[in-house]
Design a protein around this motif. Structure first.
Motif, PDB file in Angstrom:
ATOM      1  N   LEU A   3       0.685  -1.302  -0.222  1.00 47.58           N
ATOM      2  CA  LEU A   3      -0.053   0.019   0.114  1.00 47.58           C
ATOM      3  C   LEU A   3       0.759   1.205   0.019  1.00 47.58           C
ATOM      4  O   LEU A   3       0.296   2.382  -0.598  1.00 47.58           O
ATOM      5  N   VAL A   4       2.295   1.236   0.649  1.00 46.57           N
ATOM      6  CA  VAL A   4       2.849   2.383   0.479  1.00 46.57           C
ATOM      7  C   VAL A   4       4.168   1.936  -0.215  1.00 46.57           C
ATOM      8  O   VAL A   4       5.235   2.611   0.085  1.00 46.57           O
ATOM      9  N   ASP A   5       4.188   1.185  -1.265  1.00 45.12           N
ATOM     10  CA  ASP A   5       5.399   0.714  -2.044  1.00 45.12           C
ATOM     11  C   ASP A   5       6.028   1.714  -2.727  1.00 45.12           C
ATOM     12  O   ASP A   5       5.424   2.655  -3.012  1.00 45.12           O
ATOM     13  N   GLY A   6       7.488   2.039  -2.333  1.00 46.48           N
ATOM     14  CA  GLY A   6       8.422   3.011  -2.933  1.00 46.48           C
ATOM     15  C   GLY A   6       8.142   4.264  -2.263  1.00 46.48           C
ATOM     16  O   GLY A   6       8.952   5.249  -2.543  1.00 46.48           O
ATOM     17  N   ARG A   7       7.574   4.230  -0.991  1.00 45.98           N
ATOM     18  CA  ARG A   7       7.593   5.385  -0.210  1.00 45.98           C
ATOM     19  C   ARG A   7       8.451   5.733   0.967  1.00 45.98           C
ATOM     20  O   ARG A   7       8.803   4.540   1.317  1.00 45.98           O
ATOM     21  N   ASN A   8       8.710   6.709   1.448  1.00 38.50           N
ATOM     22  CA  ASN A   8       9.806   6.977   2.359  1.00 38.50           C
ATOM     23  C   ASN A   8       9.453   7.635   3.715  1.00 38.50           C
ATOM     24  O   ASN A   8       8.508   8.482   3.516  1.00 38.50           O
ATOM     25  N   VAL A  66      14.115  18.096  20.964  1.00 38.51           N
ATOM     26  CA  VAL A  66      15.134  18.934  20.350  1.00 38.51           C
ATOM     27  C   VAL A  66      15.156  19.218  18.740  1.00 38.51           C
ATOM     28  O   VAL A  66      15.152  18.418  17.809  1.00 38.51           O
ATOM     29  N   PRO A  67      14.931  20.515  18.507  1.00 38.51           N
ATOM     30  CA  PRO A  67      14.847  20.606  16.913  1.00 38.51           C
ATOM     31  C   PRO A  67      15.730  20.196  15.981  1.00 38.51           C
ATOM     32  O   PRO A  67      15.348  19.717  14.788  1.00 38.51           O
ATOM     33  N   GLU A  68      17.110  20.444  16.489  1.00 43.91           N
ATOM     34  CA  GLU A  68      18.070  19.755  15.340  1.00 43.91           C
ATOM     35  C   GLU A  68      17.821  18.336  15.349  1.00 43.91           C
ATOM     36  O   GLU A  68      18.164  17.972  14.214  1.00 43.91           O
ATOM     37  N   ASP A  69      17.641  17.504  16.390  1.00 44.53           N
ATOM     38  CA  ASP A  69      17.479  16.181  16.224  1.00 44.53           C
ATOM     39  C   ASP A  69      16.339  15.718  15.101  1.00 44.53           C
ATOM     40  O   ASP A  69      16.434  14.909  14.406  1.00 44.53           O
ATOM     41  N   VAL A  70      15.262  16.703  15.504  1.00 44.04           N
ATOM     42  CA  VAL A  70      14.009  16.373  14.564  1.00 44.04           C
ATOM     43  C   VAL A  70      14.350  16.599  13.152  1.00 44.04           C
ATOM     44  O   VAL A  70      14.010  15.821  12.175  1.00 44.04           O
ATOM     45  N   ASP A  71      14.903  17.585  13.043  1.00 49.52           N
ATOM     46  CA  ASP A  71      15.646  18.144  11.468  1.00 49.52           C
ATOM     47  C   ASP A  71      16.363  17.242  10.987  1.00 49.52           C
ATOM     48  O   ASP A  71      16.323  16.671   9.825  1.00 49.52           O
ATOM     49  N   ALA A  72      17.404  16.555  11.711  1.00 46.32           N
ATOM     50  CA  ALA A  72      18.184  15.544  11.137  1.00 46.32           C
ATOM     51  C   ALA A  72      17.482  14.404  10.909  1.00 46.32           C
ATOM     52  O   ALA A  72      17.993  13.768   9.800  1.00 46.32           O
ATOM     53  N   ALA A  73      16.510  13.907  11.429  1.00 48.87           N
ATOM     54  CA  ALA A  73      15.681  12.651  11.203  1.00 48.87           C
ATOM     55  C   ALA A  73      15.192  12.754   9.675  1.00 48.87           C
ATOM     56  O   ALA A  73      15.114  12.044   8.829  1.00 48.87           O
ATOM     57  N   VAL A  74      14.586  13.981   9.500  1.00 43.90           N
ATOM     58  CA  VAL A  74      13.887  14.345   8.264  1.00 43.90           C
ATOM     59  C   VAL A  74      14.971  14.354   7.179  1.00 43.90           C
ATOM     60  O   VAL A  74      14.862  13.771   6.304  1.00 43.90           O
ATOM     61  N   HIS A  75      15.953  15.014   7.364  1.00 40.05           N
ATOM     62  CA  HIS A  75      17.040  15.168   6.229  1.00 40.05           C
ATOM     63  C   HIS A  75      17.568  13.831   5.979  1.00 40.05           C
ATOM     64  O   HIS A  75      18.041  13.354   5.089  1.00 40.05           O
ATOM     65  N   TYR A  81      16.965   8.246   1.222  1.00 42.90           N
ATOM     66  CA  TYR A  81      16.017   7.538   0.347  1.00 42.90           C
ATOM     67  C   TYR A  81      15.496   8.438  -0.902  1.00 42.90           C
ATOM     68  O   TYR A  81      14.766   8.120  -1.930  1.00 42.90           O
ATOM     69  N   GLY A  82      15.720   9.632  -0.798  1.00 48.04           N
ATOM     70  CA  GLY A  82      15.327  10.630  -1.838  1.00 48.04           C
ATOM     71  C   GLY A  82      14.064  11.695  -1.638  1.00 48.04           C
ATOM     72  O   GLY A  82      13.928  12.578  -2.440  1.00 48.04           O
ATOM     73  N   SER A  83      13.436  11.408  -0.533  1.00 55.68           N
ATOM     74  CA  SER A  83      12.032  12.164  -0.299  1.00 55.68           C
ATOM     75  C   SER A  83      11.663  11.718   0.808  1.00 55.68           C
ATOM     76  O   SER A  83      12.184  10.806   1.614  1.00 55.68           O
ATOM     77  N   LEU A  84      10.735  12.427   1.521  1.00 57.75           N
ATOM     78  CA  LEU A  84       9.946  12.154   2.594  1.00 57.75           C
ATOM     79  C   LEU A  84       8.371  12.159   2.338  1.00 57.75           C
ATOM     80  O   LEU A  84       7.834  13.018   1.937  1.00 57.75           O
ATOM     81  N   ASP A  85       7.901  10.842   2.414  1.00 57.23           N
ATOM     82  CA  ASP A  85       6.456  10.941   2.064  1.00 57.23           C
ATOM     83  C   ASP A  85       5.662  10.566   3.332  1.00 57.23           C
ATOM     84  O   ASP A  85       4.415  11.106   3.033  1.00 57.23           O
ATOM     85  N   ILE A  86       6.230  10.022   4.336  1.00 52.43           N
ATOM     86  CA  ILE A  86       5.392   9.904   5.371  1.00 52.43           C
ATOM     87  C   ILE A  86       6.096  10.250   6.735  1.00 52.43           C
ATOM     88  O   ILE A  86       7.164   9.833   6.839  1.00 52.43           O
ATOM     89  N   LEU A  87       5.403  10.665   7.610  1.00 52.53           N
ATOM     90  CA  LEU A  87       5.899  11.056   8.938  1.00 52.53           C
ATOM     91  C   LEU A  87       4.719  10.611   9.862  1.00 52.53           C
ATOM     92  O   LEU A  87       3.677  10.974   9.763  1.00 52.53           O
TER      93      LEU A  87
END
Length: 247
Positions: A3-8, A66-75, A81-87
């Motif tokens: 259902l979420v094939d190829g998403r990050n 910690v904002p920097e930790d959250v930003d780092a997880a997203v980055h 993987y090339g994108s962020l599709d799901i959080l």
């Protein structure tokens, strides 16, 4: 195809419990997952288990307050993987006590992790998703935020706040192609809830119309649905996974 094939995806608090189950279900359905958790060793072990089961996962150390930790997880998700599709904003903590006994530190910690942490995740993810023109965010609330539980004024306040934040963000981000929803688990069988005294556990189960506690995978399946195209016209909603408790 899943259902979420190829998403990050990024899942916070994913080293164990419901968070790990969410990460596992997303992997099973084709997503590549960043396991974000404050416990670095546990995050690496969880990612290794997911990879060993045929999924694709990497670990990142993340304190959601910690904002920097959250930003780092997203980055990390974008760079790996090339994108962020799901959080999935799942990270959580409890510090239960009565109003008379609860310390200010314990009140602030719970609100910071659940509410501030989810807001930081929303902010970081939406900045990436708006450039992509797509994305979906699922916030983990709790039935405690709807019906309240004695000894959880901190947790109930935070989880109710997550609902309000979800609806506001859904209205703000919808025109950018970003969907924001929440789930409210009820009595779910985890290590934390099973530590309750047996008589307390049994009393809570008797409050459930379906007559049993839920399993972590049942929460994960609801998150999967909201993250997938099956929910393409759903935003700003709160899905209760409670067996009918609290209706």
């Amino acid at each position: 195809m899943g259902l979420v094939d190829g998403r990050n995806a990024v899942v916070t608090g994913a080293a164990r419990g419901i968070g790990y189950e969410i990460a596992a279900v997303l992997c099973t359905h084709g997503a590549r997952v960043v396991v974000a958790d404050r416990d670095a060793e546990a995050a690496r072990a969880a990612a290794a288990r997911l990879t060993g089961a045929g999924g694709r996962a990497v670990a990142v150390t993340c304190d959601v307050t910690v904002p920097e930790d959250v930003d780092a997880a997203v980055h990390t998700c974008v760079s790996a993987y090339g994108s962020l599709d799901i959080l999935v904003n799942n990270a959580g903590v409890t510090r239960d006590a009565t109003l008379r006994e609860m310390t200010l530190d314990d009140f602030e910690l719970v609100v910071d992790v659940h509410l501030k942490g989810a807001w930081l995740g929303l902010r970081a993810a939406s900045l990436v998703m708006r450039e992509q023109g797509r994305g979906t965010i699922v916030n983990i609330s709790s039935l405690s935020g709807k019906i309240g539980n004695p000894g959880q004024t901190n947790y109930g306040a935070a989880k109710a706040g997550v609902v309000g934040m979800t609806k506001a963000a859904a209205k703000e981000l919808g025109h950018l192609g970003i969907r924001v929803n929440a789930v409210q688990p009820g009595l779910i069988r985890t290590a934390m809830t099973e530590a309750m005294p047996p008589h307390v556990w049994q009393a809570k189960e008797r409050e459930v119309p379906l007559g049993r506690a839920g399993e972590p995978v049942e929460v994960a399946n609801a998150v999967l649905f909201l993250a997938s195209d099956l929910a393409s016209y759903i935003t700003g909603t709160v899905v209760e996974i409670s067996g009918g408790r609290g209706i």
